[in-house]
Design a protein around this motif. Structure first.
Motif, mmCIF file in Angstrom:
data_model
loop_
_atom_site.group_PDB
_atom_site.id
_atom_site.type_symbol
_atom_site.label_atom_id
_atom_site.label_comp_id
_atom_site.label_asym_id
_atom_site.label_seq_id
_atom_site.Cartn_x
_atom_site.Cartn_y
_atom_site.Cartn_z
ATOM 1 N N LYS A 2 -107.517 -46.779 65.367
ATOM 2 C CA LYS A 2 -108.979 -46.918 65.271
ATOM 3 C C LYS A 2 -109.611 -47.276 66.606
ATOM 4 O O LYS A 2 -108.996 -47.923 67.445
ATOM 5 C CB LYS A 2 -109.322 -48.000 64.248
ATOM 6 C CG LYS A 2 -108.923 -47.660 62.817
ATOM 7 C CD LYS A 2 -109.055 -48.910 61.951
ATOM 8 C CE LYS A 2 -108.386 -48.752 60.597
ATOM 9 N NZ LYS A 2 -109.275 -48.266 59.557
ATOM 10 N N ILE A 57 -113.067 -51.413 64.044
ATOM 11 C CA ILE A 57 -112.198 -52.526 63.634
ATOM 12 C C ILE A 57 -113.010 -53.818 63.534
ATOM 13 O O ILE A 57 -114.029 -53.961 64.197
ATOM 14 C CB ILE A 57 -111.009 -52.704 64.610
ATOM 15 C CG1 ILE A 57 -111.501 -52.887 66.059
ATOM 16 C CG2 ILE A 57 -110.060 -51.519 64.507
ATOM 17 C CD1 ILE A 57 -110.404 -53.201 67.058
ATOM 18 N N PRO A 58 -112.576 -54.763 62.688
ATOM 19 C CA PRO A 58 -113.302 -56.032 62.574
ATOM 20 C C PRO A 58 -113.303 -56.778 63.907
ATOM 21 O O PRO A 58 -112.401 -56.600 64.731
ATOM 22 C CB PRO A 58 -112.505 -56.819 61.525
ATOM 23 C CG PRO A 58 -111.600 -55.847 60.871
ATOM 24 C CD PRO A 58 -111.393 -54.726 61.810
ATOM 25 N N ILE A 59 -114.330 -57.605 64.127
ATOM 26 C CA ILE A 59 -114.392 -58.396 65.354
ATOM 27 C C ILE A 59 -113.413 -59.580 65.269
ATOM 28 O O ILE A 59 -112.770 -59.790 64.239
ATOM 29 C CB ILE A 59 -115.827 -58.913 65.640
ATOM 30 C CG1 ILE A 59 -116.333 -59.802 64.493
ATOM 31 C CG2 ILE A 59 -116.766 -57.760 65.910
ATOM 32 C CD1 ILE A 59 -117.544 -60.648 64.884
ATOM 33 N N ALA A 60 -113.364 -60.335 66.340
ATOM 34 C CA ALA A 60 -112.614 -61.592 66.405
ATOM 35 C C ALA A 60 -111.102 -61.406 66.322
ATOM 36 O O ALA A 60 -110.372 -62.320 65.972
ATOM 37 C CB ALA A 60 -113.090 -62.569 65.310
ATOM 38 N N GLY A 61 -110.621 -60.208 66.653
ATOM 39 C CA GLY A 61 -109.179 -59.976 66.638
ATOM 40 C C GLY A 61 -108.590 -60.023 65.240
ATOM 41 O O GLY A 61 -107.390 -60.230 65.059
ATOM 42 N N MET A 62 -109.466 -59.812 64.263
ATOM 43 C CA MET A 62 -109.049 -59.905 62.859
ATOM 44 C C MET A 62 -108.347 -58.611 62.441
ATOM 45 O O MET A 62 -108.873 -57.531 62.671
ATOM 46 C CB MET A 62 -110.334 -60.103 62.045
ATOM 47 C CG MET A 62 -110.127 -60.521 60.636
ATOM 48 S SD MET A 62 -109.321 -62.121 60.484
ATOM 49 C CE MET A 62 -110.466 -63.191 61.327
ATOM 50 N N PRO A 63 -107.149 -58.719 61.829
ATOM 51 C CA PRO A 63 -106.528 -57.488 61.323
ATOM 52 C C PRO A 63 -107.393 -56.911 60.197
ATOM 53 O O PRO A 63 -108.124 -57.644 59.561
ATOM 54 C CB PRO A 63 -105.194 -57.964 60.755
ATOM 55 C CG PRO A 63 -105.012 -59.356 61.224
ATOM 56 C CD PRO A 63 -106.361 -59.907 61.525
ATOM 57 N N TRP A 64 -107.336 -55.603 59.992
ATOM 58 C CA TRP A 64 -108.160 -55.037 58.915
ATOM 59 C C TRP A 64 -107.457 -55.044 57.572
ATOM 60 O O TRP A 64 -107.851 -54.393 56.639
ATOM 61 C CB TRP A 64 -108.671 -53.639 59.271
ATOM 62 C CG TRP A 64 -107.598 -52.669 59.593
ATOM 63 C CD1 TRP A 64 -106.909 -51.899 58.720
ATOM 64 C CD2 TRP A 64 -107.087 -52.390 60.884
ATOM 65 N NE1 TRP A 64 -105.987 -51.163 59.395
ATOM 66 C CE2 TRP A 64 -106.071 -51.433 60.715
ATOM 67 C CE3 TRP A 64 -107.378 -52.858 62.166
ATOM 68 C CZ2 TRP A 64 -105.347 -50.940 61.794
ATOM 69 C CZ3 TRP A 64 -106.667 -52.370 63.230
ATOM 70 C CH2 TRP A 64 -105.664 -51.423 63.032
ATOM 71 N N VAL A 65 -106.367 -55.795 57.523
ATOM 72 C CA VAL A 65 -105.683 -56.041 56.252
ATOM 73 C C VAL A 65 -105.738 -57.545 56.017
ATOM 74 O O VAL A 65 -105.398 -58.313 56.922
ATOM 75 C CB VAL A 65 -104.215 -55.564 56.328
ATOM 76 C CG1 VAL A 65 -103.489 -55.885 55.050
ATOM 77 C CG2 VAL A 65 -104.147 -54.083 56.634
ATOM 78 N N PRO A 66 -106.194 -58.012 54.852
ATOM 79 C CA PRO A 66 -106.255 -59.456 54.626
ATOM 80 C C PRO A 66 -104.870 -60.096 54.612
ATOM 81 O O PRO A 66 -103.867 -59.429 54.334
ATOM 82 C CB PRO A 66 -106.948 -59.581 53.264
ATOM 83 C CG PRO A 66 -106.973 -58.230 52.668
ATOM 84 C CD PRO A 66 -106.761 -57.233 53.750
ATOM 85 N N ALA A 67 -104.815 -61.392 54.911
ATOM 86 C CA ALA A 67 -103.546 -62.110 55.053
ATOM 87 C C ALA A 67 -102.681 -62.005 53.796
ATOM 88 O O ALA A 67 -101.454 -61.985 53.877
ATOM 89 C CB ALA A 67 -103.828 -63.570 55.388
ATOM 90 N N THR A 68 -103.324 -61.908 52.630
ATOM 91 C CA THR A 68 -102.561 -61.850 51.371
ATOM 92 C C THR A 68 -101.718 -60.586 51.262
ATOM 93 O O THR A 68 -100.753 -60.540 50.505
ATOM 94 C CB THR A 68 -103.533 -61.900 50.170
ATOM 95 O OG1 THR A 68 -104.629 -61.012 50.427
ATOM 96 C CG2 THR A 68 -104.070 -63.305 49.958
ATOM 97 N N GLU A 69 -102.079 -59.555 52.021
ATOM 98 C CA GLU A 69 -101.350 -58.288 51.954
ATOM 99 C C GLU A 69 -100.014 -58.323 52.720
ATOM 100 O O GLU A 69 -99.190 -57.440 52.555
ATOM 101 C CB GLU A 69 -102.203 -57.147 52.526
ATOM 102 C CG GLU A 69 -103.519 -56.936 51.797
ATOM 103 C CD GLU A 69 -103.322 -56.412 50.384
ATOM 104 O OE1 GLU A 69 -102.564 -55.460 50.206
ATOM 105 O OE2 GLU A 69 -103.938 -57.005 49.457
#
Lengths: 88, 407
Positions: free
Chosen positions: A3, A8-20
């Motif tokens: 991507k 992509i999301p800001i703040a270095g956030m992965p685009w998969v939530p942590a629960t995944e």
């Protein structure tokens, strides 16, 4: 295709939530609770760095989907009710 | 404009007072001269239960900013403050706070970096962080320090921006000098910045998530990025910086209509520049002295003016260029130096601004005031006189000069 910066999301956030992230697959040793020995002091619940020790108000259990097998719970358990067993 | 109370406060106290009014959830800070009064004063507010703030007395500045990062990641409104070597110790976390897009506000009380050890003012500490993706606002006096802290929360927390903000005030010249400071009523400050910080929603895996640490909707903060996406995340920070000037100007206008006070457009503050042939550019408390000298020299028939750069990051290139275009001679006053570089950091950027212009001012760099050396009206007058001498002459070879240095 990887991507672009607009997608992509800001703040270095992965685009998969942590629960995944099922970090349980990292484990080489597995904590197993001997409920006969467990005194329900919840020290393992406090010490678990992953929040993988669960307490339902009656019984302590391990969430194996996320437990990485670090063994801190077994180390800290004052009655040695948790044993680390090698994963098959 | 609403009626305001006037309090006798030094710059540090004015900052602490502003933070008290901003409903800050967490303050984690470590005392260091000349910033100590901020922490002292604020911990009094905490002890007196005048604020609900959780005050974390940490063991170092590295820990202070780390605690702020953790707290801010939960969606809290967070403040810290430091100076000089304290800021240098924070350096690692300064970059992390910005990359995690945490709207932390930090007061930096400008002090010379060691060594040799020195507790007095220069801008070497904050200038060393100028590339860190923090917004930097350099204030001129205690009143502006107070006003800017309030504005800083509103700028930082704006969803178009989401970058941390440094509000700087010159050590001792502002931090320890008593001044009449007009303060807004508490409720006006809160209605201006909002009672609580509002975190944005981001799209993660096709679902909306609040951008905060929350066990109900777990997110991963600060994972390994490597060459896969680090570059793209840095590009996003560039974009946030691009959007910041409009927000800073808007906040400045809104604050002016509330308080009656403004500092140029929030980015730069021109003073008697329009018809000036010779101008100086400066930051911080020196601009107060420079304005006084401008008034004095104008009485004596010299066409001089001053441009204060209030926001240094993002660098207000267009505003500076517009204000300096047509000036014959410009002296850029730097209270720090880039050793081995062309001169001070303000100079090199302003010089670069005009690099592709055929008609450009003769730009001279004056490095001054290192380690708290006083920049007196006499020294600024001498600068203006030297600049005035260059009218109608070619650019001299010695464009890097030192004001107030003993030969």
């Amino acid at each position: 295709m990887k991507k672009g910066w607009r997608e992509i999301p800001i703040a270095g956030m992965p685009w998969v939530p942590a629960t995944e992230y099922k970090t349980g697959s990292w484990r080489s040793f597995k904590p197993v609770i001997d409920h006969g020995k467990c005194v329900k002091c919840l020290i393992c619940w406090v010490y678990c760095p992953e929040g993988s020790v669960k307490w339902d108000g009656n019984k302590v259990s391990i969430d194996y989907e996320y437990c990485k097998g670090c063994g801190i719970c077994a180390e800290e358990c004052p009655v040695k009710a948790i044993e680390m067993l090698k994963e098959e | 404009m609403i009626s305001q109370q006037v309090l006798g406060m030094n710059g540090d106290e004015a900052v602490a007072y502003a933070v008290k009014q901003c409903n800050v959830d967490v303050v984690a800070a470590y005392p260091i001269t000349p910033q100590t009064i901020i922490v002292e004063k604020f911990s009094e507010y905490v002890a007196n239960r005048e604020v609900h703030t959780e005050f974390v007395p940490v063991e170092s500045e590295h820990s202070a900013l780390s605690a702020c990062v953790g707290a801010s990641a939960t969606g809290a409104r967070v403040f810290t403050s430091t100076a000089a070597n304290g800021l240098a110790l924070m350096h690692e976390i300064v970059y992390i706070a910005a990359s995690l897009r945490l709207p932390i506000v930090m007061a930096v009380v400008n002090r010379a970096l060691s060594g040799p050890i020195n507790i007095h003012c220069d801008h070497s500490d904050s200038m060393a962080e100028r590339d860190s993706s923090w917004i930097q606002i350099y204030t001129e006096d205690a009143q502006e320090a107070y006003d800017s802290v309030i504005q800083a929360f509103k700028i930082a927390e704006n969803h178009e921006v989401l970058l941390p903000v440094m509000v700087t005030l010159d050590g001792f010249f502002i931090s320890h000098t008593l001044q009449n400071v007009s303060v807004l009523p508490d409720k006006e400050v809160l209605s201006f910045i909002g009672e609580r910080r509002v975190v944005p929603e981001i799209d993660v895996g096709g679902k909306k998530f609040k951008l905060k640490l929350d066990p109900v909707q777990p997110l991963t903060f600060g994972p390994l990025d490597l060459y896969d996406y680090y570059f793209e995340h840095k590009r996003q920070q560039v974009e946030a910086m691009k959007k910041a000037p409009k927000v800073i100007e808007k906040v400045s206008r809104e604050y002016a209509s509330l308080s009656g006070r403004s500092y140029g457009n929030g980015l730069v503050e021109p003073y008697k520049l329009e018809d000036a042939e010779v101008a100086v550019v400066c930051l911080g408390s020196t601009s107060g002295t420079a304005k006084y000298v401008v008034d004095d020299l104008r009485k004596r028939g010299l066409n001089v003016g001053c441009l204060r750069v209030r926001t240094f990051r993002p660098f207000p290139a267009a505003d500076i260029k517009r204000n300096l275009t047509g000036k014959e001679v410009v002296g850029v006053l730097d209270r720090s130096i880039s050793f081995g570089g062309l001169g001070g950091p303000v100079f090199t950027e302003i010089e670069a601004l005009f690099s592709d212009e055929t008609e450009k001012p003769k730009i001279i760099n004056y490095v001054y005031g290192l380690g708290g050396r006083d920049m007196s009206p006499q020294l600024i007058e001498k600068v203006f006189m030297e600049l005035n001498e260059l009218k109608g002459k070619p650019l001299p070879k010695d464009t890097l000069r030192f004001s107030g240095l003993r030969e």
